[in-house]
Design an enzyme around this catalytic site. Structure first.
Site, PDB file in Angstrom:
ATOM      1  N   GLY A   8       0.835  -1.198   0.000  1.00  0.00           N
ATOM      2  CA  GLY A   8       0.000   0.000   0.000  1.00  0.00           C
ATOM      3  C   GLY A   8       0.864   1.239   0.000  1.00  0.00           C
ATOM      4  O   GLY A   8       0.477   2.284   0.546  1.00  0.00           O
ATOM      5  N   ALA A   9       2.029   1.141  -0.634  1.00  0.00           N
ATOM      6  CA  ALA A   9       3.045   2.196  -0.542  1.00  0.00           C
ATOM      7  C   ALA A   9       2.617   3.516  -1.164  1.00  0.00           C
ATOM      8  O   ALA A   9       3.158   4.566  -0.810  1.00  0.00           O
ATOM      9  CB  ALA A   9       4.351   1.720  -1.194  1.00  0.00           C
ATOM     10  N   ARG A  12      -2.141   7.006   1.411  1.00  0.00           N
ATOM     11  CA  ARG A  12      -1.854   8.089   2.358  1.00  0.00           C
ATOM     12  C   ARG A  12      -0.919   7.613   3.472  1.00  0.00           C
ATOM     13  O   ARG A  12       0.069   8.272   3.791  1.00  0.00           O
ATOM     14  CB  ARG A  12      -3.160   8.623   2.953  1.00  0.00           C
ATOM     15  CG  ARG A  12      -4.051   9.364   1.957  1.00  0.00           C
ATOM     16  CD  ARG A  12      -5.286   9.931   2.645  1.00  0.00           C
ATOM     17  NE  ARG A  12      -6.125   8.877   3.189  1.00  0.00           N
ATOM     18  CZ  ARG A  12      -7.134   8.319   2.539  1.00  0.00           C
ATOM     19  NH1 ARG A  12      -7.401   8.698   1.304  1.00  0.00           N
ATOM     20  NH2 ARG A  12      -7.868   7.375   3.106  1.00  0.00           N
ATOM     21  N   MET A  13      -1.248   6.472   4.089  1.00  0.00           N
ATOM     22  CA  MET A  13      -0.407   5.946   5.156  1.00  0.00           C
ATOM     23  C   MET A  13       0.868   5.337   4.596  1.00  0.00           C
ATOM     24  O   MET A  13       1.949   5.486   5.169  1.00  0.00           O
ATOM     25  CB  MET A  13      -1.180   4.909   5.978  1.00  0.00           C
ATOM     26  CG  MET A  13      -2.147   5.515   6.965  1.00  0.00           C
ATOM     27  SD  MET A  13      -1.318   6.495   8.250  1.00  0.00           S
ATOM     28  CE  MET A  13      -0.313   5.235   9.019  1.00  0.00           C
ATOM     29  N   GLY A  76      -1.415  -2.362   9.743  1.00  0.00           N
ATOM     30  CA  GLY A  76      -2.195  -1.246  10.250  1.00  0.00           C
ATOM     31  C   GLY A  76      -3.561  -1.143   9.610  1.00  0.00           C
ATOM     32  O   GLY A  76      -4.373  -0.315  10.002  1.00  0.00           O
ATOM     33  N   THR A  77      -3.836  -1.987   8.606  1.00  0.00           N
ATOM     34  CA  THR A  77      -5.140  -1.984   7.966  1.00  0.00           C
ATOM     35  C   THR A  77      -6.189  -2.508   8.938  1.00  0.00           C
ATOM     36  O   THR A  77      -5.986  -3.542   9.574  1.00  0.00           O
ATOM     37  CB  THR A  77      -5.124  -2.878   6.712  1.00  0.00           C
ATOM     38  OG1 THR A  77      -4.012  -2.507   5.890  1.00  0.00           O
ATOM     39  CG2 THR A  77      -6.415  -2.725   5.923  1.00  0.00           C
ATOM     40  N   HIS A 133     -13.454  10.178  12.457  1.00  0.00           N
ATOM     41  CA  HIS A 133     -12.459  10.034  11.403  1.00  0.00           C
ATOM     42  C   HIS A 133     -12.850  10.833  10.163  1.00  0.00           C
ATOM     43  O   HIS A 133     -13.984  11.289  10.034  1.00  0.00           O
ATOM     44  CB  HIS A 133     -12.294   8.555  11.017  1.00  0.00           C
ATOM     45  CG  HIS A 133     -11.513   7.750  11.993  1.00  0.00           C
ATOM     46  ND1 HIS A 133     -12.078   7.233  13.150  1.00  0.00           N
ATOM     47  CD2 HIS A 133     -10.214   7.374  12.012  1.00  0.00           C
ATOM     48  CE1 HIS A 133     -11.155   6.557  13.820  1.00  0.00           C
ATOM     49  NE2 HIS A 133     -10.017   6.633  13.161  1.00  0.00           N
ATOM     50  N   LYS A 137     -12.608   7.097   5.181  1.00  0.00           N
ATOM     51  CA  LYS A 137     -12.407   5.818   5.860  1.00  0.00           C
ATOM     52  C   LYS A 137     -13.532   4.866   5.478  1.00  0.00           C
ATOM     53  O   LYS A 137     -14.717   5.235   5.529  1.00  0.00           O
ATOM     54  CB  LYS A 137     -12.362   6.023   7.374  1.00  0.00           C
ATOM     55  CG  LYS A 137     -12.028   4.772   8.168  1.00  0.00           C
ATOM     56  CD  LYS A 137     -11.807   5.117   9.635  1.00  0.00           C
ATOM     57  CE  LYS A 137     -11.515   3.879  10.456  1.00  0.00           C
ATOM     58  NZ  LYS A 137     -10.333   3.134   9.961  1.00  0.00           N
ATOM     59  N   GLY A 143     -11.275   0.229  13.729  1.00  0.00           N
ATOM     60  CA  GLY A 143     -10.606  -0.843  14.449  1.00  0.00           C
ATOM     61  C   GLY A 143     -10.203  -0.430  15.847  1.00  0.00           C
ATOM     62  O   GLY A 143     -10.250  -1.239  16.785  1.00  0.00           O
ATOM     63  N   THR A 144      -9.826   0.828  16.004  1.00  0.00           N
ATOM     64  CA  THR A 144      -9.468   1.328  17.327  1.00  0.00           C
ATOM     65  C   THR A 144     -10.662   1.272  18.271  1.00  0.00           C
ATOM     66  O   THR A 144     -10.549   0.833  19.422  1.00  0.00           O
ATOM     67  CB  THR A 144      -8.963   2.781  17.225  1.00  0.00           C
ATOM     68  OG1 THR A 144      -7.804   2.813  16.386  1.00  0.00           O
ATOM     69  CG2 THR A 144      -8.588   3.334  18.591  1.00  0.00           C
TER      70      THR A 144
END
Length: 247
Positions: A8-9, A12-13, A76-77, A133, A137, A143-144
């Site tokens: 996923g380079a 955004r993340m 992190g996904t 968010h 998203k 997930g958090t």
């Protein structure tokens, strides 16, 4: 030197991860992969750790491919289900030397907030979670928020705390939000936000608010780098960055 592939380079993340890893001592990016690229390229490039910030539809398949390739994974996904986590855990039994970290949030403030909330939840009659968010998203609740609610529920169950009082009997439009293990969770999507969470805890005559705010995605990078450096030292599946921290 730890050789890192970023999945996923171009996102955004992912862009932040590539920059953070490239600038960190003892780490190097050997593969920057995005949609349509073959994950086998990470192994051919000599990556020992891969960081996945892709999308929920593909992240589980990515992790299984990384395990098959003998590469540690830092994920992190979000959007993971309990069933998907169990499948990864079972797969890792075939490769007991590998570590997989799936973290709902890499911001250190968010990790600490989740731990603080779980510690406090047994002492309060009421608790609710609000996550906020950006509108791009794709999953809700975040997930958090799921991780926070489940940790709160587990702590309250262990302490024998009764469910939060709620006299609502009529809610056809879902105004009371989602219910995760008995904890109400509310999701806000608003332009201008990045990633925010507030846990509200109440007793007669008092309220405790625990809030964490990420105003820029760079706030996640210290946690990502910690995960990359530590994942090989933690074989098996770890859910939550706090598993790598001395808390």
């Amino acid at each position: 030197m730890i050789s890192v592939a970023v999945l996923g380079a171009a996102g955004r993340m992912g862009t932040h991860v590539v920059n953070a890893v490239s600038g960190a001592e003892g780490l190097e990016v050997v593969a920057a992969l995005d949609h349509g690229d073959d994950i086998a390229e990470a192994a051919r490039a000599g990556a020992t750790v891969a960081v996945d910030f892709t999308v929920p539809d593909v992240t589980e398949a990515n992790v299984h491919a990384l395990i098959d390739a003998g590469i540690h994974a830092v994920v992190g996904t979000t959007g993971w289900t309990q069933e998907a986590l169990l499948r990864v855990d079972e797969h890792l039994r075939e490769r007991p030397e590998l570590g997989v970290l799936i973290a709902p949030n890499f911001a250190l403030g968010a990790v600490l907030s989740m731990r603080f909330a779980a510690a406090a939840a047994r002492y309060f009659e009421s608790v609710e979670v609000i996550e906020l968010h950006h509108p791009d998203k794709v999953d809700a609740p975040s997930g958090t928020a799921l991780h926070t609610a489940r940790a709160i529920a587990a702590a309250r169950a262990e302490a024998g705390v009764a469910p939060s009082p709620d006299a609502t009997t009529h809610d056809p439009d879902g105004a009371r939000g989602a219910v995760i293990d008995g904890v109400h969770v509310h999701a806000v999507r608003l332009r201008g936000l990045v990633a925010h969470e507030e846990i509200l805890l109440g007793n007669p005559g008092e309220q405790l608010s625990i809030r964490t705010d990420s105003f820029d995605r760079i706030s996640f990078m210290p946690g990502v780098l910690l995960g990359v450096r530590e994942v090989a030292r933690h074989p098996g599946l770890t859910v939550g960055l706090d598993g790598y921290m001395s808390l």
